[in-house]
Design an enzyme around this catalytic site. Sequence first.
Site, short mmCIF file in Angstrom:
data_model
loop_
_atom_site.label_atom_id
_atom_site.label_comp_id
_atom_site.label_asym_id
_atom_site.label_seq_id
_atom_site.Cartn_x
_atom_site.Cartn_y
_atom_site.Cartn_z
N HIS A 164 27.34 23.18 49.79
CA HIS A 164 26.51 23.05 48.73
C HIS A 164 26.48 24.29 47.79
O HIS A 164 25.94 25.46 48.19
CB HIS A 164 25.00 22.74 49.10
CG HIS A 164 24.55 21.60 49.69
ND1 HIS A 164 24.95 20.26 49.03
CD2 HIS A 164 24.60 21.28 50.87
CE1 HIS A 164 24.61 19.41 49.70
NE2 HIS A 164 24.21 19.63 50.95
N VAL A 165 27.29 24.49 46.80
CA VAL A 165 27.60 25.44 46.02
C VAL A 165 28.09 25.16 44.48
O VAL A 165 28.89 24.03 44.39
CB VAL A 165 28.45 26.54 46.61
CG1 VAL A 165 30.06 26.09 46.61
CG2 VAL A 165 28.65 27.85 45.91
#
Length: 405
Positions: A164-165
Site C-alpha cells: 500500500h503505497v
Amino acid sequence: MMKNFSSSPLHSNNQQPPNHVRERNNRKYSLLSALPLRFSLRGYGFCMATLFLFCFGSLFYQLNGGPPKILLDIRQYLGESTYLDDHGPPVPRVLPFPSQVVYNRVGKCGSRTVVILLRLLAEKHQFNLVSSDIHNKTRLTKHEQVDLMKNISNIPQPFLYTRHVHFLNFTRFRIEQPVYINIIRDPINRFLSNYFFRRFGDWRGEQNHLIRTPGMKDDERYLDINVCILENYPECSNPRVFYIIPYFCGQHPQCREPGVWALERAKQNVLENYLLVGILEELEDVLLLLERLLPHYFTGVLNIYKSPDYKKMGNMTGTVRKHTPTLEALQVLYHRMRYEYEFYNFIRDQFHLMKKKIGLKSVSQPPAHSPSFLRELALRTPEPLDEEEELDADLEDANSWLVHP
C-alpha cells in the site's frame, strides 16, 4: 752488434707480469663482481615503488568512486581492450519481460484477494513475491522513496513487489522504472468497505478489528455512518475521502489535495506507467487480462480463483456489519467524491478499451455512475443488512443502490 730479444724478460714464457699490472686487473675484476649486487638493489627499489603506486592508486580509486586520471590516461594509452572485450560476457539468464512488476495496491479494492492468488502463483511459477505488511505508510519522504526504490530494484528478478503505497517515480532518481499494475473499485463502495472494516474487521477473526484499531473508543466505533457523513466528521470528509487518486498521482504534496491537478497527473501516470488498471466489479476479466499480459506471473490464475479451495480462503476477507447509507448521505458523499468518480470512470473506459483491443468479450456490465442515478436512488435504496448476514467485501455486488442503465 745485434741484440738478442728472445732472451728479454718480457718475452720469456715463465716470466710473471709486473705488480702494477696485477693490481689494475684485480680492481677490474672487483668492479665486475659488484655489478650484480648493484643491479639487485635497483630492481628491489623499482618493485617497491611499483607496489606503493599500486596501493596508493587503489586507495585513491575507492575514496573518489573511480580510478585516478593518470590510470585512465594509461589505460587509454595502452588501449581499451579487456578480458570481456576479447572473450565476451558470460551467457546471461533469460528473464521474462517484464521481469520487474510493482502492484501498489489500493486499500479495500480486492488487494487481499489478489495477494492470496499471488502467493499461490509465485510458488507455481517460481517468481519472487515480496509483499509488504506496511499498511499505514503510503506517503514517503524523499529519502524514504529512494531507499524503498533501491530495495525494490535489488530484488532478484523476476519479481513482483506489492505494498500500500502511492506511486513512486523511479526514473526521477535515475532508477529503472518497473511495470505497474493495480485494481480500483467504485469509490463509495470502497469507502463503505473501509469504514466498517476499521470498526468491525472481516470474517478472518471476530476480534481482528480490535487489533487494527485498539485505540478507537466505542463512541467512534459505533458511530452511525449517516451521522458521520451529514455532520461532516473528518473520516467522512475531504481530504480523507480523496483516497484513490493519490495512489496514482504520486508523492507530490499536491497529490493529496482534491482537485484537477491531482486528477490529471494521476491519469497521465496511468497512461505512461501502468500496464493495466482493472476494476474490481469485473475481477474475472482483470485476472484474464493479467494472464494474457503477464503470462509468466498469472498463467492459470483464473482456474485457481474459481477452485473450491480458493473460495474457502477468499470468503474470509469479507467485511462484516456493512450497510448502505441513506439517500441524503449518499448524495453528499457523491459530491465530495466527484474527482474520485471522474477518475474511476476514466479507468473503467481505459479498461474496456483494453478488453476490446485484446478481443475479450465479457458479460460484465458495470453501472455508469452519473449524478442522475441519485434521483432514482430513493426508489431502490435497500434496507440496512442484518448484522448476521455474511458479506464478501472484495467480491460482493455492492452496487444494488446504483442505477444500471
